[in-house]
Design a protein around this motif. Structure first.
Motif, PDB file in Angstrom:
ATOM      1  N   GLN A 197       3.657  10.406  -7.404  1.00 12.75           N
ATOM      2  CA  GLN A 197       4.518  10.733  -8.543  1.00 12.75           C
ATOM      3  C   GLN A 197       3.726  10.986  -9.830  1.00 12.75           C
ATOM      4  O   GLN A 197       4.289  11.456 -10.816  1.00 12.75           O
ATOM      5  CB  GLN A 197       5.526   9.607  -8.778  1.00 12.75           C
ATOM      6  CG  GLN A 197       6.498   9.448  -7.639  1.00 12.75           C
ATOM      7  CD  GLN A 197       7.353   8.199  -7.762  1.00 12.75           C
ATOM      8  OE1 GLN A 197       7.204   7.396  -8.675  1.00 12.75           O
ATOM      9  NE2 GLN A 197       8.266   8.023  -6.828  1.00 12.75           N
ATOM     10  N   GLN A 198       2.430  10.691  -9.813  1.00 12.67           N
ATOM     11  CA  GLN A 198       1.581  10.905 -10.996  1.00 12.67           C
ATOM     12  C   GLN A 198       1.436  12.402 -11.237  1.00 12.67           C
ATOM     13  O   GLN A 198       0.996  13.135 -10.365  1.00 12.67           O
ATOM     14  CB  GLN A 198       0.192  10.295 -10.780  1.00 12.67           C
ATOM     15  CG  GLN A 198       0.182   8.801 -10.662  1.00 12.67           C
ATOM     16  CD  GLN A 198       0.415   8.144 -12.010  1.00 12.67           C
ATOM     17  OE1 GLN A 198      -0.282   8.394 -12.966  1.00 12.67           O
ATOM     18  NE2 GLN A 198       1.410   7.293 -12.063  1.00 12.67           N
ATOM     19  N   ARG A 199       1.762  12.834 -12.413  1.00 12.57           N
ATOM     20  CA  ARG A 199       1.692  14.259 -12.746  1.00 12.57           C
ATOM     21  C   ARG A 199       0.348  14.623 -13.370  1.00 12.57           C
ATOM     22  O   ARG A 199      -0.126  15.726 -13.195  1.00 12.57           O
ATOM     23  CB  ARG A 199       2.825  14.639 -13.709  1.00 12.57           C
ATOM     24  CG  ARG A 199       4.184  14.425 -13.101  1.00 12.57           C
ATOM     25  CD  ARG A 199       4.444  15.423 -11.988  1.00 12.57           C
ATOM     26  NE  ARG A 199       5.696  15.101 -11.325  1.00 12.57           N
ATOM     27  CZ  ARG A 199       5.858  15.091 -10.027  1.00 12.57           C
ATOM     28  NH1 ARG A 199       4.861  15.378  -9.225  1.00 12.57           N
ATOM     29  NH2 ARG A 199       7.016  14.797  -9.497  1.00 12.57           N
ATOM     30  N   GLU A 200      -0.227  13.719 -14.110  1.00 14.24           N
ATOM     31  CA  GLU A 200      -1.468  14.031 -14.835  1.00 14.24           C
ATOM     32  C   GLU A 200      -2.664  13.407 -14.138  1.00 14.24           C
ATOM     33  O   GLU A 200      -3.144  12.353 -14.522  1.00 14.24           O
ATOM     34  CB  GLU A 200      -1.361  13.542 -16.273  1.00 14.24           C
ATOM     35  CG  GLU A 200      -0.279  14.251 -17.055  1.00 14.24           C
ATOM     36  CD  GLU A 200      -0.217  13.802 -18.486  1.00 14.24           C
ATOM     37  OE1 GLU A 200      -1.246  13.368 -19.032  1.00 14.24           O
ATOM     38  OE2 GLU A 200       0.875  13.884 -19.055  1.00 14.24           O
TER      39      GLU A 200
ATOM     40  N   GLU B 123      -2.371   3.735 -16.025  1.00 14.86           N
ATOM     41  CA  GLU B 123      -0.918   3.541 -16.050  1.00 14.86           C
ATOM     42  C   GLU B 123      -0.402   3.102 -14.671  1.00 14.86           C
ATOM     43  O   GLU B 123       0.416   2.190 -14.565  1.00 14.86           O
ATOM     44  CB  GLU B 123      -0.234   4.837 -16.490  1.00 14.86           C
ATOM     45  CG  GLU B 123       1.248   4.686 -16.737  1.00 14.86           C
ATOM     46  CD  GLU B 123       1.859   5.964 -17.280  1.00 14.86           C
ATOM     47  OE1 GLU B 123       2.843   6.440 -16.672  1.00 14.86           O
ATOM     48  OE2 GLU B 123       1.349   6.485 -18.289  1.00 14.86           O
ATOM     49  N   LEU B 124      -0.880   3.735 -13.632  1.00 11.45           N
ATOM     50  CA  LEU B 124      -0.509   3.346 -12.272  1.00 11.45           C
ATOM     51  C   LEU B 124      -0.996   1.932 -11.973  1.00 11.45           C
ATOM     52  O   LEU B 124      -0.264   1.126 -11.400  1.00 11.45           O
ATOM     53  CB  LEU B 124      -1.083   4.332 -11.256  1.00 11.45           C
ATOM     54  CG  LEU B 124      -0.914   3.985  -9.771  1.00 11.45           C
ATOM     55  CD1 LEU B 124       0.556   3.840  -9.399  1.00 11.45           C
ATOM     56  CD2 LEU B 124      -1.596   5.030  -8.906  1.00 11.45           C
ATOM     57  N   ALA B 125      -2.219   1.629 -12.385  1.00 18.93           N
ATOM     58  CA  ALA B 125      -2.771   0.292 -12.172  1.00 18.93           C
ATOM     59  C   ALA B 125      -1.893  -0.765 -12.829  1.00 18.93           C
ATOM     60  O   ALA B 125      -1.598  -1.805 -12.232  1.00 18.93           O
ATOM     61  CB  ALA B 125      -4.197   0.221 -12.719  1.00 18.93           C
ATOM     62  N   ALA B 126      -1.448  -0.496 -14.047  1.00 19.26           N
ATOM     63  CA  ALA B 126      -0.578  -1.443 -14.750  1.00 19.26           C
ATOM     64  C   ALA B 126       0.752  -1.611 -14.015  1.00 19.26           C
ATOM     65  O   ALA B 126       1.286  -2.719 -13.926  1.00 19.26           O
ATOM     66  CB  ALA B 126      -0.350  -0.978 -16.178  1.00 19.26           C
TER      67      ALA B 126
ATOM     68  N   LEU C  94       0.835  -1.201   0.000  1.00 17.93           N
ATOM     69  CA  LEU C  94       0.000   0.000   0.000  1.00 17.93           C
ATOM     70  C   LEU C  94       0.869   1.250   0.000  1.00 17.93           C
ATOM     71  O   LEU C  94       0.597   2.220  -0.724  1.00 17.93           O
ATOM     72  CB  LEU C  94      -0.948   0.001   1.198  1.00 17.93           C
ATOM     73  CG  LEU C  94      -1.881   1.201   1.321  1.00 17.93           C
ATOM     74  CD1 LEU C  94      -2.754   1.359   0.082  1.00 17.93           C
ATOM     75  CD2 LEU C  94      -2.742   1.061   2.571  1.00 17.93           C
ATOM     76  N   GLU C  95       1.928   1.239   0.763  1.00 18.69           N
ATOM     77  CA  GLU C  95       2.853   2.373   0.799  1.00 18.69           C
ATOM     78  C   GLU C  95       3.496   2.595  -0.569  1.00 18.69           C
ATOM     79  O   GLU C  95       3.650   3.736  -1.020  1.00 18.69           O
ATOM     80  CB  GLU C  95       3.935   2.128   1.860  1.00 18.69           C
ATOM     81  CG  GLU C  95       4.845   3.314   2.061  1.00 18.69           C
ATOM     82  CD  GLU C  95       5.816   3.088   3.211  1.00 18.69           C
ATOM     83  OE1 GLU C  95       7.004   3.426   3.024  1.00 18.69           O
ATOM     84  OE2 GLU C  95       5.406   2.591   4.260  1.00 18.69           O
ATOM     85  N   ARG C  96       3.829   1.514  -1.254  1.00 14.37           N
ATOM     86  CA  ARG C  96       4.411   1.617  -2.591  1.00 14.37           C
ATOM     87  C   ARG C  96       3.418   2.253  -3.562  1.00 14.37           C
ATOM     88  O   ARG C  96       3.763   3.133  -4.350  1.00 14.37           O
ATOM     89  CB  ARG C  96       4.845   0.239  -3.103  1.00 14.37           C
ATOM     90  CG  ARG C  96       5.508   0.260  -4.463  1.00 14.37           C
ATOM     91  CD  ARG C  96       6.059  -1.107  -4.835  1.00 14.37           C
ATOM     92  NE  ARG C  96       5.091  -1.947  -5.483  1.00 14.37           N
ATOM     93  CZ  ARG C  96       4.862  -1.972  -6.801  1.00 14.37           C
ATOM     94  NH1 ARG C  96       5.535  -1.168  -7.600  1.00 14.37           N
ATOM     95  NH2 ARG C  96       3.966  -2.783  -7.311  1.00 14.37           N
ATOM     96  N   VAL C  97       2.155   1.826  -3.492  1.00 15.55           N
ATOM     97  CA  VAL C  97       1.121   2.401  -4.355  1.00 15.55           C
ATOM     98  C   VAL C  97       0.960   3.892  -4.058  1.00 15.55           C
ATOM     99  O   VAL C  97       0.850   4.705  -4.982  1.00 15.55           O
ATOM    100  CB  VAL C  97      -0.216   1.652  -4.183  1.00 15.55           C
ATOM    101  CG1 VAL C  97      -1.348   2.377  -4.891  1.00 15.55           C
ATOM    102  CG2 VAL C  97      -0.098   0.218  -4.685  1.00 15.55           C
ATOM    103  N   CYS C  98       0.968   4.260  -2.792  1.00 19.81           N
ATOM    104  CA  CYS C  98       0.831   5.674  -2.421  1.00 19.81           C
ATOM    105  C   CYS C  98       1.994   6.501  -2.963  1.00 19.81           C
ATOM    106  O   CYS C  98       1.786   7.623  -3.448  1.00 19.81           O
ATOM    107  CB  CYS C  98       0.727   5.816  -0.905  1.00 19.81           C
ATOM    108  SG  CYS C  98      -0.824   5.182  -0.229  1.00 19.81           S
ATOM    109  N   THR C  99       3.188   5.963  -2.899  1.00 24.19           N
ATOM    110  CA  THR C  99       4.362   6.662  -3.433  1.00 24.19           C
ATOM    111  C   THR C  99       4.232   6.853  -4.941  1.00 24.19           C
ATOM    112  O   THR C  99       4.482   7.947  -5.457  1.00 24.19           O
ATOM    113  CB  THR C  99       5.651   5.881  -3.102  1.00 24.19           C
ATOM    114  OG1 THR C  99       5.787   5.807  -1.684  1.00 24.19           O
ATOM    115  CG2 THR C  99       6.877   6.553  -3.696  1.00 24.19           C
TER     116      THR C  99
END
Length: 97
Positions: free
Chosen positions: A28-31, A62-65, A19-24
């Motif tokens: 970082q997502q800009r869009e 993109e994050l999901a992938a 979960l912490e990795r996903v939050c990080t």
């Protein structure tokens, strides 16, 4: 129908690092828009412990992938919460039901 994605993190008591990795990665997502959020629910699949499942909206494909999430339908609202992002996302989902 919009394509959502789900990532099963396993036993909720042991899912903290992932979960912490996903939050990080989310940070970082800009869009992303002002109401973007990764949603979560503790789900019981007939096992002793519940599993933490994260739901990614279409704009976070993109994050999901990147975290190995699989395509799924839009999650139901029951028991759904915000893992990270805007709590307004839940209100948007409720309004579109």
């Amino acid at each position: 129908m919009e394509q959502w994605f789900a990532a099963h993190l396993g036993d909720a008591m042991l899912a903290g690092d992932e979960l912490e990795r996903v939050c990080t990665l989310f940070d970082q997502q800009r869009e992303r828009n002002a109401t973007t959020a990764v949603l979560m629910r503790h789900e019981n699949f007939g096992r002793l412990h519940c599993e933490l499942v994260l739901y990614f909206p279409p704009e976070l494909a993109e994050l999901a992938a990147a975290v190995g999430a699989q395509a799924c339908g839009r999650p139901g609202l029951s028991g759904l919460g915000v893992a990270i992002g805007s709590p307004r996302r839940l209100a948007e989902l409720a309004a579109s039901d």
